[in-house]
Design a protein around this motif. Sequence first.
Motif, PDB file in Angstrom:
ATOM      1  N   HIS A  11       0.565  -1.211  -0.438  1.00 38.00           N
ATOM      2  CA  HIS A  11       0.323   0.092  -0.031  1.00 38.00           C
ATOM      3  C   HIS A  11       1.133   1.339   0.130  1.00 38.00           C
ATOM      4  CE1 HIS A  11      -3.799  -2.738   0.923  1.00 38.00           C
ATOM      5  NE2 HIS A  11      -3.404  -2.434   1.624  1.00 38.00           N
ATOM      6  N   THR A  59       1.925  13.953   0.375  1.00 35.78           N
ATOM      7  CA  THR A  59       1.307  12.650  -0.064  1.00 35.78           C
ATOM      8  C   THR A  59       0.495  12.418  -0.092  1.00 35.78           C
ATOM      9  OG1 THR A  59       3.064  11.735   2.087  1.00 35.78           O
ATOM     10  CG2 THR A  59       0.908  10.591   1.481  1.00 35.78           C
ATOM     11  N   GLY A 119      -3.229  10.539  -0.734  1.00 37.55           N
ATOM     12  CA  GLY A 119      -3.515   9.154   0.070  1.00 37.55           C
ATOM     13  C   GLY A 119      -5.045   9.040  -0.187  1.00 37.55           C
ATOM     14  N   GLY A 120      -5.557   9.350  -1.325  1.00 37.39           N
ATOM     15  CA  GLY A 120      -6.925   9.278  -2.712  1.00 37.39           C
ATOM     16  C   GLY A 120      -7.155   7.967  -2.575  1.00 37.39           C
ATOM     17  N   LEU A 121      -8.602   7.250  -3.167  1.00 41.45           N
ATOM     18  CA  LEU A 121      -8.193   6.002  -3.259  1.00 41.45           C
ATOM     19  C   LEU A 121      -9.009   5.992  -4.867  1.00 41.45           C
ATOM     20  CD1 LEU A 121     -12.071   5.533  -1.219  1.00 41.45           C
ATOM     21  CD2 LEU A 121      -9.171   5.033  -1.006  1.00 41.45           C
ATOM     22  N   ARG A 143      -4.949  -1.198  -3.552  1.00 42.42           N
ATOM     23  CA  ARG A 143      -4.448   0.745  -2.847  1.00 42.42           C
ATOM     24  C   ARG A 143      -2.948   0.989  -2.612  1.00 42.42           C
ATOM     25  NH1 ARG A 143      -7.192   3.634   2.086  1.00 42.42           N
ATOM     26  NH2 ARG A 143      -6.092   5.602   1.541  1.00 42.42           N
ATOM     27  N   ILE A 158      -0.567   4.283  -1.414  1.00 45.26           N
ATOM     28  CA  ILE A 158      -0.493   5.961  -1.000  1.00 45.26           C
ATOM     29  C   ILE A 158       1.480   6.263  -1.564  1.00 45.26           C
ATOM     30  CG2 ILE A 158       0.404   6.674   0.962  1.00 45.26           C
ATOM     31  CD1 ILE A 158      -1.925   5.585   2.242  1.00 45.26           C
ATOM     32  N   VAL A 204       4.150   8.856  -2.087  1.00 43.07           N
ATOM     33  CA  VAL A 204       4.216   9.894  -1.325  1.00 43.07           C
ATOM     34  C   VAL A 204       5.809  10.388  -2.151  1.00 43.07           C
ATOM     35  CG1 VAL A 204       5.891  10.860   0.793  1.00 43.07           C
ATOM     36  CG2 VAL A 204       5.230   8.588   0.834  1.00 43.07           C
TER      37      VAL A 204
END
Lengths: 233, 233
Positions: free
Chosen positions: B10, B75, B77-79, B107, B109, B111
């Motif tokens: 993830h 970062t 962090g959305g879907l 999914r 994330i 950075v």
Amino acid sequence: MPNETEYLKHIAYDSVIFGFSGTSLKILIMEYHGTGIFALPGGFVRIDEPIDAAVVRGLRERTGLDDIYLEQCHTFGGLERSQPEAMRQILEANDLDPQDYLWMLERFISVSYYALINYEEVNPTPDALSDSIEWYDVDNLPPLAFMHEEIVEKALLTLRENLEKKLVSSKLLPRQFTMKELQHVYESILGTEIRRTTFQRKMLSLGVLERHEKRYSGKAHKAPYLYSFIERE
Amino acid sequence: MPNETEYLKHIAYDSVIFGFSGTSLKILIMEYHGTGIFALPGGFVRIDEPIDAAVVRGLRERTGLDDIYLEQCHTFGGLERSQPEAMRQILEANDLDPQDYLWMLERFISVSYYALINYEEVNPTPDALSDSIEWYDVDNLPPLAFMHEEIVEKALLTLRENLEKKLVSSKLLPRQFTMKELQHVYESILGTEIRRTTFQRKMLSLGVLERHEKRYSGKAHKAPYLYSFIERE
DNA sequence: TACTATTGTCTCGTGATGTGACAATAGGAA
DNA sequence: TTCCTATTGTCACATCACGAGACAATAGTA
């Protein structure tokens, strides 16, 4: 309590919640049940939840406020910030068996945010794991676990950079305020003194302030005007 | 190929690698084997590796450079940024069975970082999954997968903010350069034209430039001086 | 030797900011 | 009432940064 299958492993968020009262900038710090461990309010991200939404959820639970001004700061991805002993201590103090929460003892990446709220509107409420959540002056914090000092430092730096750019002060003050109060916000964020006349001239020339009636404090001197930020959509 | 047990699930990083050549700002974009899919160079983070170190590792593999100027941006962090179809396509084009790499379809994330390198020193090398990695003008990019346009946009914004604050230009130019070249760096980052005389006066007054001999270009006009940034430790 | 494109530098006007001065108050003291 | 004090709103002046244009110096070409 958070469950392993419900949350993303290895990912957490931490929030630096700023408020302003009197002449000083404050942030909310939690203390975990009977451990003497202080830390920033934070939390985990659900499997199908945007990180931003997780932070908003956490803020609502702790401050009762919806619609909080929020900004991402930095993501801390080092190894040195996993402190399984502290985590174990926190779990045990809450009568939870660390064996059932092994995922919470592993390495975490922390996405940090800062939030700006109107000090007067908030009634901080502790969560399941914490005894208390209280305001501390930014320059008088208790020792924090999980290297959270570093996060506070970074949040302060970012806040400083955004001070003029994003009219940060409007989020920290009540709707109406005096020029002196506004100046205190600037001074407490920048950590420097500001010349009164220059500050007043500059603020007024920005064209974002609206002047209202005076506020009589009962003190023996000229009463200051109240101002508010002009709403614009 | 990346293995499930070796990397954090993830979590990924993406890097916007800036270079400067002629009069335009460029970034490195990869194209995956026979898919027509373009994206930013990125990668995964090993179980026991700081994120920053993962990025440095990726940069070394792709540019051959150690000691690259690197800064974290944001970062995401959305879907909406998981695109399992694109990922599946990339795996299949490389004769890999998506069933063996299910974790890569979940999914993520992301950075994001930006890096600044001296264009002349780099020989971009594609990695296992990609056909090519090439320089593109920032304002003439191919369509990117995984919403990477958004990352580029954010990186550019951050770069602009850091332009004066962190002397960004010194990382994008060779050791010695003319005032006009320096001006082109500023113009390409800011996306605006700058008045020559004002720019020159300001740069010189900063006190960070050292003047060297002239550079004779063979053109029929006055030869410009070469400058370098004063090293300081 | 004249010509052209570019560079290094200067001047002038304008607007922002540092710095101090000063009058206008609100309440307390005499 | 009248004076006194702390604070506020405003202004004047000097200084500095920056936009805008002018001009001499120069490298190579015609």
